[in-house]
Motif scaffolding. Structure first.
Motif, PDB file in Angstrom:
ATOM      1  N   GLN A   1     139.179 138.265 -52.329  1.00  0.00           N
ATOM      2  CA  GLN A   1     138.207 138.797 -51.713  1.00  0.00           C
ATOM      3  C   GLN A   1     137.887 138.054 -50.332  1.00  0.00           C
ATOM      4  OE1 GLN A   1     134.598 139.919 -53.886  1.00  0.00           O
ATOM      5  NE2 GLN A   1     133.301 139.926 -52.058  1.00  0.00           N
ATOM      6  N   GLY A   2     137.754 138.565 -49.194  1.00  0.00           N
ATOM      7  CA  GLY A   2     137.470 138.104 -47.985  1.00  0.00           C
ATOM      8  C   GLY A   2     136.661 138.875 -47.042  1.00  0.00           C
ATOM      9  N   GLY A   3     136.758 138.401 -45.653  1.00  0.00           N
ATOM     10  CA  GLY A   3     136.042 139.074 -44.807  1.00  0.00           C
ATOM     11  C   GLY A   3     134.557 138.803 -44.361  1.00  0.00           C
ATOM     12  N   ASP A   4     134.006 137.867 -45.087  1.00  0.00           N
ATOM     13  CA  ASP A   4     132.787 137.244 -44.676  1.00  0.00           C
ATOM     14  C   ASP A   4     132.805 135.903 -43.812  1.00  0.00           C
ATOM     15  OD1 ASP A   4     130.221 135.975 -44.595  1.00  0.00           O
ATOM     16  OD2 ASP A   4     130.026 135.555 -47.020  1.00  0.00           O
ATOM     17  N   PRO A   5     132.405 135.908 -42.477  1.00  0.00           N
ATOM     18  CA  PRO A   5     132.511 134.830 -41.518  1.00  0.00           C
ATOM     19  C   PRO A   5     131.766 133.678 -42.111  1.00  0.00           C
ATOM     20  CG  PRO A   5     131.872 137.137 -40.444  1.00  0.00           C
ATOM     21  CD  PRO A   5     131.650 137.301 -41.985  1.00  0.00           C
ATOM     22  N   ASP A   6     130.826 133.891 -43.238  1.00  0.00           N
ATOM     23  CA  ASP A   6     130.048 132.735 -43.777  1.00  0.00           C
ATOM     24  C   ASP A   6     130.933 132.002 -44.591  1.00  0.00           C
ATOM     25  OD1 ASP A   6     127.978 133.519 -41.947  1.00  0.00           O
ATOM     26  OD2 ASP A   6     126.655 134.356 -43.319  1.00  0.00           O
ATOM     27  N   GLY A   7     131.753 132.736 -45.380  1.00  0.00           N
ATOM     28  CA  GLY A   7     132.503 132.334 -46.441  1.00  0.00           C
ATOM     29  C   GLY A   7     131.839 132.014 -47.505  1.00  0.00           C
ATOM     30  N   THR A   8     130.710 132.597 -47.678  1.00  0.00           N
ATOM     31  CA  THR A   8     129.771 132.512 -49.105  1.00  0.00           C
ATOM     32  C   THR A   8     129.651 133.587 -49.805  1.00  0.00           C
ATOM     33  OG1 THR A   8     127.993 133.640 -47.854  1.00  0.00           O
ATOM     34  CG2 THR A   8     128.055 131.072 -47.619  1.00  0.00           C
ATOM     35  N   GLY A   9     130.181 134.797 -49.185  1.00  0.00           N
ATOM     36  CA  GLY A   9     130.127 135.972 -50.120  1.00  0.00           C
ATOM     37  C   GLY A   9     128.853 136.668 -49.844  1.00  0.00           C
ATOM     38  N   ARG A  10     127.961 136.118 -49.128  1.00  0.00           N
ATOM     39  CA  ARG A  10     126.679 136.878 -48.818  1.00  0.00           C
ATOM     40  C   ARG A  10     126.429 137.330 -47.361  1.00  0.00           C
ATOM     41  NH1 ARG A  10     125.587 132.472 -52.162  1.00  0.00           N
ATOM     42  NH2 ARG A  10     124.959 131.085 -50.208  1.00  0.00           N
ATOM     43  N   GLY A  11     127.500 136.817 -46.460  1.00  0.00           N
ATOM     44  CA  GLY A  11     127.368 137.295 -45.016  1.00  0.00           C
ATOM     45  C   GLY A  11     128.184 138.315 -44.725  1.00  0.00           C
ATOM     46  N   GLY A  12     128.189 138.324 -43.290  1.00  0.00           N
ATOM     47  CA  GLY A  12     129.059 139.690 -42.728  1.00  0.00           C
ATOM     48  C   GLY A  12     128.149 140.798 -42.663  1.00  0.00           C
ATOM     49  N   GLU A  13     128.720 141.591 -41.480  1.00  0.00           N
ATOM     50  CA  GLU A  13     127.970 143.092 -41.439  1.00  0.00           C
ATOM     51  C   GLU A  13     128.979 143.766 -40.689  1.00  0.00           C
ATOM     52  OE1 GLU A  13     124.889 142.349 -38.625  1.00  0.00           O
ATOM     53  OE2 GLU A  13     125.862 142.309 -36.881  1.00  0.00           O
ATOM     54  N   SER A  14     128.757 145.208 -40.705  1.00  0.00           N
ATOM     55  CA  SER A  14     129.809 146.220 -40.392  1.00  0.00           C
ATOM     56  C   SER A  14     129.523 146.122 -38.771  1.00  0.00           C
ATOM     57  CB  SER A  14     129.295 147.537 -40.955  1.00  0.00           C
ATOM     58  OG  SER A  14     127.940 148.038 -40.119  1.00  0.00           O
ATOM     59  N   ILE A  15     130.285 147.125 -38.045  1.00  0.00           N
ATOM     60  CA  ILE A  15     130.381 147.070 -36.680  1.00  0.00           C
ATOM     61  C   ILE A  15     129.034 147.805 -36.199  1.00  0.00           C
ATOM     62  CG2 ILE A  15     133.000 146.987 -36.426  1.00  0.00           C
ATOM     63  CD1 ILE A  15     132.960 150.062 -36.077  1.00  0.00           C
ATOM     64  N   TRP A  16     128.319 148.419 -37.217  1.00  0.00           N
ATOM     65  CA  TRP A  16     127.306 149.113 -36.722  1.00  0.00           C
ATOM     66  C   TRP A  16     125.961 148.419 -36.853  1.00  0.00           C
ATOM     67  CZ3 TRP A  16     131.090 151.580 -39.972  1.00  0.00           C
ATOM     68  CH2 TRP A  16     131.722 152.341 -39.151  1.00  0.00           C
ATOM     69  N   GLY A  17     126.236 147.218 -37.592  1.00  0.00           N
ATOM     70  CA  GLY A  17     125.136 146.161 -37.742  1.00  0.00           C
ATOM     71  C   GLY A  17     123.980 146.500 -38.910  1.00  0.00           C
ATOM     72  N   ARG A  18     124.626 147.567 -39.669  1.00  0.00           N
ATOM     73  CA  ARG A  18     123.866 147.887 -40.756  1.00  0.00           C
ATOM     74  C   ARG A  18     124.997 148.226 -41.940  1.00  0.00           C
ATOM     75  NH1 ARG A  18     124.901 152.930 -40.782  1.00  0.00           N
ATOM     76  NH2 ARG A  18     125.193 154.001 -38.527  1.00  0.00           N
ATOM     77  N   SER A  19     124.333 148.435 -43.234  1.00  0.00           N
ATOM     78  CA  SER A  19     125.372 149.008 -44.286  1.00  0.00           C
ATOM     79  C   SER A  19     125.837 150.366 -43.933  1.00  0.00           C
ATOM     80  CB  SER A  19     124.629 148.740 -45.803  1.00  0.00           C
ATOM     81  OG  SER A  19     124.345 147.385 -45.901  1.00  0.00           O
ATOM     82  N   PHE A  20     126.911 150.634 -44.472  1.00  0.00           N
ATOM     83  CA  PHE A  20     127.365 152.132 -44.190  1.00  0.00           C
ATOM     84  C   PHE A  20     127.783 152.617 -45.763  1.00  0.00           C
ATOM     85  CE2 PHE A  20     131.111 149.610 -43.830  1.00  0.00           C
ATOM     86  CZ  PHE A  20     132.199 150.462 -44.195  1.00  0.00           C
ATOM     87  N   GLU A  21     127.757 154.110 -45.787  1.00  0.00           N
ATOM     88  CA  GLU A  21     127.887 154.588 -47.269  1.00  0.00           C
ATOM     89  C   GLU A  21     129.419 154.442 -47.691  1.00  0.00           C
ATOM     90  OE1 GLU A  21     128.335 157.903 -43.859  1.00  0.00           O
ATOM     91  OE2 GLU A  21     127.217 156.137 -44.292  1.00  0.00           O
ATOM     92  N   ASP A  22     129.375 154.770 -49.061  1.00  0.00           N
ATOM     93  CA  ASP A  22     130.614 154.577 -49.741  1.00  0.00           C
ATOM     94  C   ASP A  22     131.340 156.084 -49.572  1.00  0.00           C
ATOM     95  OD1 ASP A  22     129.910 152.442 -51.444  1.00  0.00           O
ATOM     96  OD2 ASP A  22     128.782 153.377 -52.782  1.00  0.00           O
TER      97      ASP A  22
END
Length: 201
Positions: free
Chosen positions: A65-86
């Motif tokens: 698993q990856g994709g979190d700029p913080d490297g913690t597993g708690r960070g990162g956001e979508s390109i829209w700045g909010r969560s998006f739907e499944d």
């Protein structure tokens, strides 16, 4: 009938090349199945959002698993700045090699993703899929693919599949086998140097 998910890419099709410090992982993308997830991933990749980001959680015989700029597993956001739907599609499943959205519950997709590394499926799960049948999202072709390739069927309809590795599973396996410490974090950083979106030749 072969699942579209397991087919090789066609010439001219857009693919992602995840360049890591362990080698390249080449992925087909499925905008027809998960348009928002693909748009999010591609835009982040092209904007350099994933450059230098780690695979922060690695579990052998499961996934990386990856994709979190913080490297913690708690960070990162979508390109829209909010969560998006499944975005779930009964033709796309968490087979070995699938590229899927990581989340913290329904409709909480951001920037994190994982690649399924598990190479088998427990007979109990195969039985459950057969019982659920096509109406439950498990056609004969899907069950056959799980039996042949392996994967994590219990993640289906919880984590949206938006791509499939077609070259570089040896790199995924190598990453899955690195030594890890607390929270399944690799002891030596596994880095995505860059993700390139290119046309398949």
């Amino acid at each position: 009938m072969t699942l579209n998910q397991t087919k090789a890419p066609e010439i001219g099709e857009e693919i992602a090349v995840i360049k890591t410090n362990h080698g390249d992982i080449k992925v087909r993308l499925f905008p027809e199945a998960s348009p928002k997830a693909v748009e999010n991933f591609k835009t982040h990749a092209q904007n350099g959002y994933y450059d230098g980001v780690t695979f922060h959680r690695v579990m052998k015989d499961f996934m990386i698993q990856g994709g979190d700029p913080d490297g913690t597993g708690r960070g990162g956001e979508s390109i829209w700045g909010r969560s998006f739907e499944d975005e779930f599609n009964p033709e796309y499943h968490n087979l070995r090699g699938s590229l899927s959205m990581a989340n913290s519950g329904p409709n909480t997709n951001g920037s994190q993703f994982f690649i399924v590394q598990k190479s088998d499926v427990d007979d109990g799960f195969i039985g459950q899929m057969k019982k659920a049948g096509k109406d439950g999202g498990f056609s004969d072709e899907v069950i056959e693919a799980y039996e042949k390739l392996g994967g994590t069927p219990w993640l289906d309809f919880k984590h949206a599949v938006f791509g499939q590795v077609f070259e570089g599973m040896d790199v995924v396996d190598e990453i899955a086998n690195v030594k890890t410490g607390a929270n399944d974090k690799p002891k030596e950083d596994v880095v995505m140097e860059k993700i390139e979106i290119v046309k398949y030749k």
